[in-house]
Design an enzyme around this catalytic site. Structure first.
Site, PDB file in Angstrom:
ATOM      1  N   ARG A 183       3.772   0.146  14.649  1.00  9.35           N
ATOM      2  CA  ARG A 183       2.311   0.340  14.675  1.00  9.35           C
ATOM      3  C   ARG A 183       1.611  -0.955  15.078  1.00  9.35           C
ATOM      4  NH1 ARG A 183       1.207   2.254   8.868  1.00  9.35           N
ATOM      5  NH2 ARG A 183      -0.975   2.058   9.441  1.00  9.35           N
TER       6      ARG A 183
ATOM      7  N   ARG B 162       0.835  -1.199   0.000  1.00  6.80           N
ATOM      8  CA  ARG B 162       0.000   0.000   0.000  1.00  6.80           C
ATOM      9  C   ARG B 162       0.874   1.256   0.000  1.00  6.80           C
ATOM     10  NH1 ARG B 162      -4.382   0.772   4.735  1.00  6.80           N
ATOM     11  NH2 ARG B 162      -2.657   1.714   5.884  1.00  6.80           N
TER      12      ARG B 162
END
Length: 190
Positions: free
Chosen positions: A146, A128
């Protein structure tokens, strides 16, 4: 009202599924990520505050997130329900969401969690990152941080919603259509 919390680690497919489900069930999709990106791009006070945390792979403070959410719900007061994507992320936020919805005579019906293995997430996010322009999707170290932050700080909500019999884990690997079908079975049986 059908209010859903769509849950899962970064890269699990929450945004993709929310876009499909909002049409199918005529719900309003509130993505904290999208709202933050809009505010960051437009350099609002909220955006600048959020950016300082997001750039480090950290969660945005509850007060900022809750104030933003309240405004988004109020903008759509006549909705059939909401899909909350990226919110809540802490028990305090979950309590705040419950209070907000209670004040409107409704509640969260289900937390639907997309379950995906870490290595699949990293691969999806790096892919992405090649097209999204998002710096946080282009750096593997930031991606892994994350994911770690998600497990350490956010995944505890699984227990929060399990205690209320509102937690539904859904396999987040497969075609978009297969995953939508799995989620739809949960929603249709609420």
């Amino acid at each position: 009202m059908t209010n859903l919390v769509l849950f899962g680690p970064p890269g699990a497919g929450k945004g993709t599924q929310a876009d499909i489900l909002k049409e199918k069930y005529q719900l309003v999709h509130i993505s904290t990520g999208d709202v933050f990106r809009y505010n960051i791009k437009n350099e609002t006070e909220l955006g600048l505050t959020a950016k300082s945390f997001i750039d480090k792979g950290q969660l945005v403070p509850d007060e900022v997130t809750i104030n933003m959410l309240n405004a988004e719900v109020d903008k759509n007061a006549e909705a059939n329900g909401f899909i909350f994507d990226g919110f809540p992320r802490t028990e305090n936020q979950a309590d705040a969401l419950a209070e907000l919805l209670k004040g409107k005579g409704t509640e969260v019906k289900a937390m639907i969690a997309l379950e995906v293995e870490d290595e699949v997430l990293v691969k999806r996010l790096l892919e992405r990152g090649k097209t999204s322009g998002r710096k946080d999707d282009a750096d593997e170290a930031v991606i892994r941080n994350r994911i770690t932050v998600y497990y350490e700080e956010t995944a505890i909500l699984k227990e929060y919603y399990k205690k209320q019999n509102k937690y539904y884990g859904v396999d987040g690997v497969g075609s978009i259509e297969e995953i939508t079908e799995r989620i739809s079975k949960v929603i249709d049986n609420l």
